[in-house]
Design a protein around this motif. Sequence first.
Motif, PDB file in Angstrom:
ATOM      1  N   ASN A  57      -0.781   7.539  12.096  1.00 23.35           N
ATOM      2  CA  ASN A  57      -1.696   6.733  11.273  1.00 23.35           C
ATOM      3  C   ASN A  57      -0.956   5.653  10.498  1.00 23.35           C
ATOM      4  N   LEU A  58       0.216   5.328  10.941  1.00 26.79           N
ATOM      5  CA  LEU A  58       1.062   4.359  10.253  1.00 26.79           C
ATOM      6  C   LEU A  58       0.365   3.043   9.976  1.00 26.79           C
ATOM      7  N   GLY A  59      -0.357   2.531  10.952  1.00 29.06           N
ATOM      8  CA  GLY A  59      -0.976   1.221  10.823  1.00 29.06           C
ATOM      9  C   GLY A  59      -2.427   1.261  10.415  1.00 29.06           C
ATOM     10  N   ALA A 104       0.839  -1.193   0.000  1.00 30.19           N
ATOM     11  CA  ALA A 104       0.000   0.000   0.000  1.00 30.19           C
ATOM     12  C   ALA A 104       0.874   1.243   0.000  1.00 30.19           C
ATOM     13  N   ALA A 105       0.313   2.321  -0.521  1.00 29.43           N
ATOM     14  CA  ALA A 105       1.032   3.593  -0.571  1.00 29.43           C
ATOM     15  C   ALA A 105       0.201   4.690   0.076  1.00 29.43           C
ATOM     16  N   SER A 106       0.899   5.551   0.815  1.00 29.29           N
ATOM     17  CA  SER A 106       0.231   6.656   1.494  1.00 29.29           C
ATOM     18  C   SER A 106       1.002   7.942   1.268  1.00 29.29           C
ATOM     19  N   ALA A 107       0.255   9.021   1.002  1.00 28.07           N
ATOM     20  CA  ALA A 107       0.886  10.330   0.884  1.00 28.07           C
ATOM     21  C   ALA A 107       1.089  10.963   2.253  1.00 28.07           C
ATOM     22  N   SER A 108       0.576  10.311   3.281  1.00 26.36           N
ATOM     23  CA  SER A 108       0.738  10.811   4.643  1.00 26.36           C
ATOM     24  C   SER A 108       2.019  10.251   5.250  1.00 26.36           C
ATOM     25  N   TYR A 115      -3.963   4.829   3.650  1.00 30.21           N
ATOM     26  CA  TYR A 115      -3.330   4.359   2.418  1.00 30.21           C
ATOM     27  C   TYR A 115      -4.339   4.420   1.275  1.00 30.21           C
ATOM     28  N   ALA A 116      -4.046   5.229   0.282  1.00 33.12           N
ATOM     29  CA  ALA A 116      -4.982   5.454  -0.812  1.00 33.12           C
ATOM     30  C   ALA A 116      -4.829   4.431  -1.936  1.00 33.12           C
ATOM     31  N   SER A 117      -3.656   3.847  -2.040  1.00 43.90           N
ATOM     32  CA  SER A 117      -3.403   2.913  -3.137  1.00 43.90           C
ATOM     33  C   SER A 117      -3.021   1.548  -2.579  1.00 43.90           C
ATOM     34  N   TRP A 118      -3.565   0.503  -3.194  1.00 42.87           N
ATOM     35  CA  TRP A 118      -3.319  -0.865  -2.734  1.00 42.87           C
ATOM     36  C   TRP A 118      -2.981  -1.763  -3.919  1.00 42.87           C
TER      37      TRP A 118
END
Length: 125
Positions: free
Chosen positions: A105-107, A96-100, A112-115
Motif C-alpha cells: 500500500n506504499l502508493g 504524509a505519514a502512515s503507521a503501515s 496515510y492518515a496524516s497529511w
Amino acid sequence: VQLQASGGGLAQAGGSLRLSCAASGRTFTNYRMAWFRQAPGKERAFVAAVYWNGGNTVYADSVKGRFTISRDPAKKTVYLQMNSLKPEDTAVYYCAASASVIRSNLGSQAAYASWGQGTLVTVSS
C-alpha cells in the motif's frame, strides 16, 4: 501526527529545490513517511517514501535518480531533495505519514492518515 511542509517555490528546469516536512505530536517508531504530488488537472500521485525505522527508501520511476528522500529523526523532519527539475515536476507537493509499513500500500493515499498542507513547486522551462 501533525505535519508542516515547506520549501516550495519557483525553479528553472535543471535546477534544484529542497522540501521539508516537520512532524509533531506522536512519537515516531515504526512509521513510513512519503511525498505525493498533484499537478494541475491530475490526480495526486506517489513520489517517494522513507521508512522511519531503518531509513529504507522507495521512489516513483518518474523521479528516480533525480529526487532523494531522507529523514532526520532528531528533528522529526523528512526532506525531499529535488535535482534536475523538469517542467513536468510542477505540482503541489504533500507530505504524509502512515503507521503501515506494508509495501503493497506504499502508493495508496488511503494508507496515510496524516497529511501536510501542501507546498507549491513551479518549474519553468
